[in-house]
Enzyme design. Sequence first.
Site, short mmCIF file in Angstrom:
data_model
loop_
_atom_site.label_atom_id
_atom_site.label_comp_id
_atom_site.label_asym_id
_atom_site.label_seq_id
_atom_site.Cartn_x
_atom_site.Cartn_y
_atom_site.Cartn_z
N LYS A 6 0.84 -1.21 0.00
CA LYS A 6 0.00 0.00 0.00
C LYS A 6 0.86 1.24 0.00
CE LYS A 6 0.83 1.24 4.54
NZ LYS A 6 1.64 2.39 4.93
N LEU A 19 5.41 0.45 3.39
CA LEU A 19 4.51 -0.03 2.34
C LEU A 19 3.58 -1.14 2.84
CD1 LEU A 19 7.09 -0.11 -0.61
CD2 LEU A 19 5.34 1.63 -0.17
N GLY A 20 3.67 -1.45 4.11
CA GLY A 20 2.70 -2.39 4.72
C GLY A 20 2.83 -3.83 4.26
N GLY A 21 3.99 -4.23 3.78
CA GLY A 21 4.15 -5.59 3.24
C GLY A 21 3.77 -6.68 4.23
N ASP A 67 -2.03 -1.66 10.66
CA ASP A 67 -2.24 -1.57 9.21
C ASP A 67 -2.98 -2.78 8.64
OD1 ASP A 67 -1.06 0.86 8.76
OD2 ASP A 67 0.82 0.06 7.97
#
Length: 317
Positions: A18, A106-108, A143
């Site tokens: 994201k 990036l919320g991986g 997240d």
Amino acid sequence: MNHGASYLKPFFARAYAKINLTLDVLGRRPDGYHELASVMQTVSLADTLLFRSLADGGTEFFCDVPALNGTDNLVYRAVQALREATGREQGVRIELQKQTPTQGGLGGGSSDAARVLLALNAWWKLGMSQEQLMDLAAGLGSDVPFFVLGGTALVEGRGERVTPLPDLPGLWVVLLKPSVAVSTPAAFRALTPDDYTTGQATARLASALRADDLPLLDGLVIALEARICQDYPMVTEGRVALVEAGAQVVRMSGSGPTLFALFQSLEQAQRIYQALLQRGWQVWLVRTVSQAEAGAADPYLGPGDEPFSEQGSQGML
Ligand code: C5P
């Protein structure tokens, strides 16, 4: 090969990263977390997960990044959370191939965890509602609930209140990751009341999307950006490199340090991507991913798909 009665065909699923199009930090809460308002957007940079039945029960996990290959990985913890909530003992092995950089904003890891909740809910026919999955997700990290939905969404509270928004009109995205690791807790801790924002940037973008207006992308605000740029000169260098290469809208995602630039034209995005690649920056050229597409990232969870069958007739392996 005898897989036993509970054998289901292995399958792959994708966990999209994201970006935060806006991130307002409204203030610090008594529980130590921060009250947020953010428009989050899935993008096509993605990790890949393989799910495989284990006839003998138990949970096995492997990640191709050695530092992430352990039982404290959010993928493993998501399986355990589902087991605790449902009592399921069915065996599963999950293999995770990382593409999304870690500690990048990036919320991986959060996306991987949400994909596990969604996929096992379908695969094991747990029948959990989206709301129940979101509750479990919130227990895994702030997240994670967003990724249960994906696409474009308004995220509020600590991160647990997720409201879908109409999809952002498709955009190309250049991601640039300065080679510094930013710890999210440290980034939040460093904030002072001067860094807090009113929530207006998020509200404006959400209303524009709801009204089907083309959002004003230069009005995007990321509350953590100024302080991270101040503390990590490499992030400022990355931002300058993007602007010098011709990007107009450059923002940092979440608590950073990854920067993103948005483009309507692939030609322009490609030019800037190539220029930055040649200068040695770690860059990706990706695109926004709609909610329908994010939902279909699992072969069995797309619109109109039948739930899993014992035969696994739609299996990918
Ligand atoms: O929820 P999660 O464990 O992903 O959050 C990591 C850290 O980020 C928290 O420990 C907290 O320091 C910070 N955070 C915050 N406010 C939020 C989300 C995260 O202060 N809404």
